[in-house]
Design a protein around this motif. Structure first.
Motif, PDB file in Angstrom:
ATOM      1  N   LEU A 172      10.719 -10.824 -12.107  1.00  0.00           N
ATOM      2  CA  LEU A 172      10.263  -9.554 -12.664  1.00  0.00           C
ATOM      3  C   LEU A 172       8.972  -9.087 -11.987  1.00  0.00           C
ATOM      4  O   LEU A 172       8.792  -7.889 -11.737  1.00  0.00           O
ATOM      5  N   LEU A 173       8.085 -10.037 -11.684  1.00  0.00           N
ATOM      6  CA  LEU A 173       6.824  -9.676 -11.025  1.00  0.00           C
ATOM      7  C   LEU A 173       7.079  -9.125  -9.624  1.00  0.00           C
ATOM      8  O   LEU A 173       6.424  -8.163  -9.198  1.00  0.00           O
ATOM      9  N   TRP A 174       8.026  -9.732  -8.895  1.00  0.00           N
ATOM     10  CA  TRP A 174       8.334  -9.232  -7.560  1.00  0.00           C
ATOM     11  C   TRP A 174       8.925  -7.822  -7.631  1.00  0.00           C
ATOM     12  O   TRP A 174       8.571  -6.942  -6.834  1.00  0.00           O
ATOM     13  N   ILE A 175       9.816  -7.613  -8.597  1.00  0.00           N
ATOM     14  CA  ILE A 175      10.393  -6.272  -8.768  1.00  0.00           C
ATOM     15  C   ILE A 175       9.289  -5.271  -9.099  1.00  0.00           C
ATOM     16  O   ILE A 175       9.235  -4.163  -8.540  1.00  0.00           O
ATOM     17  N   ALA A 176       8.397  -5.678  -9.996  1.00  0.00           N
ATOM     18  CA  ALA A 176       7.293  -4.797 -10.398  1.00  0.00           C
ATOM     19  C   ALA A 176       6.375  -4.495  -9.223  1.00  0.00           C
ATOM     20  O   ALA A 176       5.910  -3.357  -9.058  1.00  0.00           O
ATOM     21  N   ALA A 177       6.103  -5.505  -8.394  1.00  0.00           N
ATOM     22  CA  ALA A 177       5.200  -5.323  -7.256  1.00  0.00           C
ATOM     23  C   ALA A 177       5.743  -4.271  -6.296  1.00  0.00           C
ATOM     24  O   ALA A 177       5.022  -3.350  -5.879  1.00  0.00           O
ATOM     25  N   PHE A 178       7.025  -4.378  -5.935  1.00  0.00           N
ATOM     26  CA  PHE A 178       7.615  -3.406  -5.017  1.00  0.00           C
ATOM     27  C   PHE A 178       7.723  -2.020  -5.667  1.00  0.00           C
ATOM     28  O   PHE A 178       7.539  -0.996  -4.996  1.00  0.00           O
ATOM     29  N   ALA A 179       8.023  -2.000  -6.954  1.00  0.00           N
ATOM     30  CA  ALA A 179       8.112  -0.719  -7.655  1.00  0.00           C
ATOM     31  C   ALA A 179       6.757  -0.024  -7.699  1.00  0.00           C
ATOM     32  O   ALA A 179       6.657   1.199  -7.526  1.00  0.00           O
ATOM     33  N   LEU A 180       5.698  -0.793  -7.918  1.00  0.00           N
ATOM     34  CA  LEU A 180       4.355  -0.220  -7.963  1.00  0.00           C
ATOM     35  C   LEU A 180       3.939   0.326  -6.598  1.00  0.00           C
ATOM     36  O   LEU A 180       3.226   1.330  -6.516  1.00  0.00           O
ATOM     37  N   LEU A 181       4.390  -0.315  -5.530  1.00  0.00           N
ATOM     38  CA  LEU A 181       4.118   0.208  -4.193  1.00  0.00           C
ATOM     39  C   LEU A 181       4.862   1.530  -3.985  1.00  0.00           C
ATOM     40  O   LEU A 181       4.351   2.459  -3.339  1.00  0.00           O
ATOM     41  N   GLY A 182       6.068   1.641  -4.545  1.00  0.00           N
ATOM     42  CA  GLY A 182       6.802   2.900  -4.494  1.00  0.00           C
ATOM     43  C   GLY A 182       6.077   3.986  -5.262  1.00  0.00           C
ATOM     44  O   GLY A 182       6.004   5.141  -4.825  1.00  0.00           O
ATOM     45  N   LEU A 183       5.525   3.620  -6.413  1.00  0.00           N
ATOM     46  CA  LEU A 183       4.750   4.564  -7.214  1.00  0.00           C
ATOM     47  C   LEU A 183       3.505   5.004  -6.449  1.00  0.00           C
ATOM     48  O   LEU A 183       3.114   6.178  -6.496  1.00  0.00           O
ATOM     49  N   ALA A 184       2.883   4.059  -5.742  1.00  0.00           N
ATOM     50  CA  ALA A 184       1.704   4.393  -4.937  1.00  0.00           C
ATOM     51  C   ALA A 184       2.044   5.423  -3.872  1.00  0.00           C
ATOM     52  O   ALA A 184       1.294   6.381  -3.649  1.00  0.00           O
ATOM     53  N   LEU A 185       3.202   5.246  -3.227  1.00  0.00           N
ATOM     54  CA  LEU A 185       3.628   6.189  -2.196  1.00  0.00           C
ATOM     55  C   LEU A 185       3.874   7.567  -2.795  1.00  0.00           C
ATOM     56  O   LEU A 185       3.436   8.587  -2.242  1.00  0.00           O
ATOM     57  N   LEU A 186       4.569   7.614  -3.926  1.00  0.00           N
ATOM     58  CA  LEU A 186       4.839   8.903  -4.566  1.00  0.00           C
ATOM     59  C   LEU A 186       3.538   9.586  -4.965  1.00  0.00           C
ATOM     60  O   LEU A 186       3.361  10.785  -4.752  1.00  0.00           O
ATOM     61  N   GLN A 187       2.618   8.810  -5.550  1.00  0.00           N
ATOM     62  CA  GLN A 187       1.357   9.387  -6.006  1.00  0.00           C
ATOM     63  C   GLN A 187       0.543   9.933  -4.843  1.00  0.00           C
ATOM     64  O   GLN A 187      -0.034  11.020  -4.924  1.00  0.00           O
ATOM     65  N   ALA A 188       0.511   9.187  -3.739  1.00  0.00           N
ATOM     66  CA  ALA A 188      -0.237   9.645  -2.573  1.00  0.00           C
ATOM     67  C   ALA A 188       0.375  10.905  -1.969  1.00  0.00           C
ATOM     68  O   ALA A 188      -0.337  11.822  -1.550  1.00  0.00           O
ATOM     69  N   THR A 189       1.712  10.967  -1.943  1.00  0.00           N
ATOM     70  CA  THR A 189       2.372  12.141  -1.365  1.00  0.00           C
ATOM     71  C   THR A 189       2.291  13.362  -2.282  1.00  0.00           C
ATOM     72  O   THR A 189       2.591  14.481  -1.851  1.00  0.00           O
ATOM     73  N   GLU A 190       1.888  13.151  -3.538  1.00  0.00           N
ATOM     74  CA  GLU A 190       1.674  14.291  -4.429  1.00  0.00           C
ATOM     75  C   GLU A 190       0.591  15.209  -3.878  1.00  0.00           C
ATOM     76  O   GLU A 190       0.548  16.395  -4.211  1.00  0.00           O
ATOM     77  N   ALA A 191      -0.283  14.649  -3.032  1.00  0.00           N
ATOM     78  CA  ALA A 191      -1.360  15.447  -2.456  1.00  0.00           C
ATOM     79  C   ALA A 191      -0.817  16.640  -1.682  1.00  0.00           C
ATOM     80  O   ALA A 191      -1.447  17.703  -1.627  1.00  0.00           O
ATOM     81  N   ALA A 192       0.363  16.476  -1.076  1.00  0.00           N
ATOM     82  CA  ALA A 192       0.962  17.562  -0.296  1.00  0.00           C
ATOM     83  C   ALA A 192       1.579  18.629  -1.173  1.00  0.00           C
ATOM     84  O   ALA A 192       1.961  19.701  -0.684  1.00  0.00           O
ATOM     85  N   GLN A 193       1.683  18.358  -2.488  1.00  0.00           N
ATOM     86  CA  GLN A 193       2.350  19.283  -3.409  1.00  0.00           C
ATOM     87  C   GLN A 193       1.359  20.182  -4.146  1.00  0.00           C
ATOM     88  O   GLN A 193       1.772  21.023  -4.939  1.00  0.00           O
ATOM     89  N   VAL A 194       0.051  19.962  -3.927  1.00  0.00           N
ATOM     90  CA  VAL A 194      -0.966  20.692  -4.692  1.00  0.00           C
ATOM     91  C   VAL A 194      -1.151  22.106  -4.132  1.00  0.00           C
ATOM     92  O   VAL A 194      -1.347  22.288  -2.927  1.00  0.00           O
ATOM     93  N   LEU A 195      -1.070  23.097  -5.017  1.00  0.00           N
ATOM     94  CA  LEU A 195      -1.271  24.494  -4.640  1.00  0.00           C
ATOM     95  C   LEU A 195      -2.287  25.123  -5.590  1.00  0.00           C
ATOM     96  O   LEU A 195      -2.262  24.871  -6.795  1.00  0.00           O
TER      97      LEU A 195
END
Length: 304
Positions: free
Chosen positions: A84-107
């Motif tokens: 479960l921790l390994w799944i969570a770790a990779f999922a959190l990295l995916g969340l990090a990517l989505l959150q960082a790319t939100e910067a391109a969506q700001v208007l």
């Protein structure tokens, strides 16, 4: 007309920015990234619910670390916890990517607001990536106490020239993050993270977000103050992270009841993250000030 060197450089910079923005938007829209981000939000929600549950136990006199380390340890020692921790770790990295790319969506018509929100989104992405790395560390069998880590970090800084100012800066930064969470909770600005909701569903999710953001923010404000005390009195033992902050709450008059309230807030924040995973916003984020909204209500243009 011949293009000057300065104009050529400016054009290339503009093209590079456009390419980066386009790549970020593609990543933000990618179904695999969004699926991982939703899983990351759920994992982060579970961590906060566990922190809240441990804190309630502390309020009742049960031993435990009411922080991220305590929550991850609880998962690690459970059956199948490492997987479960390994799944969570990779999922959190995916969340990090989505959150960082939100910067391109700001208007926004306000350039300063765009810069601020983009910086905030990237910083949040870095924070989620950090949680993912820590989760992977626990999956590998590592164990550490957040309070002990904070104290060791503070002692190391205090033993280096100028370290006291760095430690004070850390405390100020943690406090600002906490204050921002309190503001987002009370102002309900977190609703911009969600797709439009209505009815009972909206009231429930907004209530969870209000309580959760405020409770977590208050804990971080106290934690930031502890870092500032450590810097002011050159006492690394004063820096004790979220667990130390919650234990200070427990030591106040009616501390048990107060800690129960704050702990319930952490649990509410966990369930809010579940709701955010379900109703995750997609598409551009148009940032408006209160004055902008009033002008729009009166039929005025924001371009004036």
């Amino acid at each position: 007309m011949t293009e000057t060197m300065g104009e050529r450089v400016a054009r290339r910079r503009k093209q590079t920015r456009a390419q980066i923005k386009e790549a970020a938007q593609r990543a933000n829209d990618d179904p695999k990234v969004r699926f991982a981000a939703r899983a990351g939000l759920i994992a982060n929600g579970v961590i906060h619910i566990l922190i809240g549950g441990i804190a309630i136990g502390v309020a009742q006199g049960i031993q435990g670390k009411a922080d991220q380390s305590g929550a991850l340890t609880a998962v690690a020692v459970s059956p199948g916890g490492v997987i479960l921790l390994w799944i969570a770790a990779f999922a959190l990295l995916g969340l990090a990517l989505l959150q960082a790319t939100e910067a391109a969506q700001v208007l926004s018509v306000h350039r300063k607001l765009v810069i601020l929100r983009r910086f905030t989104n990237v910083a949040k992405g870095v924070g989620y990536a950090g949680i993912g790395v820590v989760t992977a560390f626990y999956a590998l069998g590592g164990r550490s106490s957040s309070s002990e880590t904070s104290q060791t970090f503070s002692a190391d800084l205090l033993s280096t020239p100028g370290g006291v100012f760095v430690l004070a800066g850390v405390g100020l930064l943690v406090g600002i993050v906490g204050g921002t969470l309190v503001f987002r909770g009370l102002s309900r600005n977190f609703r911009e993270e969600l797709e439009p909701l209505s009815g009972v569903r909206s009231h429930l999710v907004v209530s969870l977000g209000l309580i959760g953001h405020t409770a977590k923010g208050l804990a971080l404000v106290i934690s930031g103050v502890l870092f500032l005390f450590a810097a002011a009195f050159t006492d690394p033992d004063a820096a004790r992270g979220v667990d130390g902050a919650l234990r200070i709450v427990a030591g106040l008059p009616f501390g048990g009841a107060l800690l129960f309230i704050v702990a319930s807030g952490f649990i509410a924040y966990g369930f809010y993250l579940f709701a955010r995973a379900r109703f995750l916003r997609k598409g551009p984020l148009v940032v408006e000030t209160r004055r902008d909204r009033k002008r729009l209500q009166h039929g005025e243009s924001l371009d004036d």
